[in-house]
Write an enzyme that holds these catalytic residues in place. Structure first.
Site, PDB file in Angstrom:
ATOM      1  N   GLU A 181      -2.485   6.030   0.947  1.00  0.00           N
ATOM      2  CA  GLU A 181      -1.251   6.818   0.763  1.00  0.00           C
ATOM      3  C   GLU A 181      -1.305   8.138   1.524  1.00  0.00           C
ATOM      4  O   GLU A 181      -0.868   9.177   1.030  1.00  0.00           O
ATOM      5  CB  GLU A 181      -0.976   7.017  -0.740  1.00  0.00           C
ATOM      6  CG  GLU A 181      -0.827   5.686  -1.461  1.00  0.00           C
ATOM      7  CD  GLU A 181      -0.699   5.768  -2.977  1.00  0.00           C
ATOM      8  OE1 GLU A 181      -0.561   6.878  -3.511  1.00  0.00           O
ATOM      9  OE2 GLU A 181      -0.742   4.692  -3.617  1.00  0.00           O
ATOM     10  N   GLU A 286      -0.515  -2.030  -3.284  1.00  0.00           N
ATOM     11  CA  GLU A 286      -0.281  -1.424  -4.608  1.00  0.00           C
ATOM     12  C   GLU A 286       1.204  -1.378  -4.865  1.00  0.00           C
ATOM     13  O   GLU A 286       1.977  -0.909  -4.030  1.00  0.00           O
ATOM     14  CB  GLU A 286      -0.780   0.024  -4.637  1.00  0.00           C
ATOM     15  CG  GLU A 286      -1.987   0.299  -5.462  1.00  0.00           C
ATOM     16  CD  GLU A 286      -2.226   1.793  -5.649  1.00  0.00           C
ATOM     17  OE1 GLU A 286      -1.478   2.430  -6.392  1.00  0.00           O
ATOM     18  OE2 GLU A 286      -3.174   2.306  -5.053  1.00  0.00           O
TER      19      GLU A 286
END
Ligand code: BMA
Length: 367
Positions: A181, A286
């Site tokens: 991320e 995810e």
């Protein structure tokens, strides 16, 4: 003439393989895992769950338990773990590292695939992944004044990965997903804390240090940006390079929260296209809907986006986050109103739990 051509081909193969490539005769477990992920692409999507064997709703460290299994009778096919706070007895979510090791071994011996993320503490300040003050990426990189602190952390990571062995001393393959991320600003390695070049240097150093210096041979490396991109160019802004990545991922919760399913489809399509062009594996690394507040999220949201096109169907796996307690969970538990919806999701012929994976592999992935 022919002979020269063969010799040349042979020589160039030798050269390429000396840079670290594995050839088709490679029967190492990590090569087999990569092959499996390549072969399943377009035929099925493995379902994964973070911390699945460690705890769930109303239970903790009970051997054989799993919230996925409680409502489907099968474990997931992919098992996610996190090594944040490596070096302590327990990870950042309170799971002892000795237990994580045992779960990884168990998951592998059952035929599952393990993936490891790293919510790393900042090596300079010692504070958690989300603390953005006191960061100097430059200081952590080679020649930086705190570089040795990064190495100390990587040494702990290396020791852990080296310890992941079966009873036969076989190293267990791990899909390692460091520095995830990075295109958001919430982690100290995120886009508000370092430049693109600094990030790439961090990623490359991490992979080189583990694979070349420490000679860790059981890793497949996952690059996993968050939802914050619109094009291939933006997705690749912090990409460390083809030599450093095996799996191209996407973490995306936000577009579901905003009910922008079209955006999820576009982004999975971008990841799928880049992976196809580069000969890499694509994965939805995810996602989830915390507390399952969106009705029928698994079939009305997740299945819809995964089944939207040829491109989205090329995700090798999809993983949802952990079942911490009734205020933070992603998989329904017995008695929860989304139980049936989850079963409908996993019963779709495209979605593979561990039983589908182990049984169907021999039948060429046909469910
Ligand atoms: C977040 C939350 C936190 C947890 C962290 C790392 O998404 O689940 O509670 O500490 O992931 O697992």
């Amino acid at each position: 003439m022919k002979k020269t051509v063969f010799i040349l081909i042979g020589l160039s193969l030798l050269l390429v393989c000396s840079q670290g490539c594995q050839n088709s005769n490679d029967n190492s477990a990590v090569f087999q895992t990569k092959k499996l992920l390549q072969e399943i692409t377009g035929k099925g999507i493995l379902f994964g769950h973070q911390d699945d064997l460690a705890y769930g709703i109303d239970w903790n460290s009970i051997s054989g338990e799993s919230d996925v299994k409680r409502i489907t009778n099968s474990y997931p096919a992919v098992f996610g773990w996190d090594i944040g706070n490596i070096g302590d007895a327990e990870n950042l979510d309170g799971v002892p590292f000795d237990s994580i090791r045992a779960y990884i071994i168990k998951a592998y011996e059952m035929g599952g695939i393990n993936t490891v993320s790293w919510h790393a503490r900042n090596p300079i300040t010692g504070s958690d992944s989300w603390a953005l003050t006191g960061i100097s990426m430059k200081a952590l990189l080679p020649n930086g004044s705190f570089h040795s602190k990064l190495i100390e952390e990587l040494d702990k990571v290396a020791t852990f990965f080296e310890s992941l062995k079966t009873g036969n001393e076989e190293l267990i393959p791990i899909l390692f997903r460091p520095w995830h991320e990075m295109n958001g600003g919430w982690f100290w390695w995120g886009n508000t804390s370092c430049s693109e070049e600094e990030y790439k240097a961090l990623f490359r150093f991490t992979v080189d240090y583990l694979q070349k210096t420490k000679k860790i041979s059981n890793l497949l490396i996952v690059f996993s940006p968050d939802h914050n991109f619109e094009s291939a160019e933006q997705y690749l802004a912090r990409y460390p390079g083809d030599d450093y990545v095996d799996i191209l991922g996407l973490d995306n919760y936000s577009d579901f929260e905003q009910q922008r399913l079209d955006r999820v489809v576009v982004k999975l399509g971008i990841v799928s296209d880049i992976a196809a062009q580069k000969g890499k594996i694509a994965a939805f690394t995810e996602t989830g809907n915390d507390r399952l507040t969106i009705p029928d999220w698994y079939t009305s949201n997740l299945l819809q986006v995964l089944n939207a096109s040829e491109k989205t169907r090329r995700m090798a796996y999809v993983m949802v986050w952990r079942n911490h307690d009734t205020t933070h969970f992603y998989v329904p538990y017995p008695g929860h109103r989304e139980e049936e919806d989850f079963r409908n999701f996993v019963n779709n012929k495209m979605i593979f739990l561990i039983d589908d994976l182990t049984k169907q592999y021999e039948y060429q992935f046909s469910k």
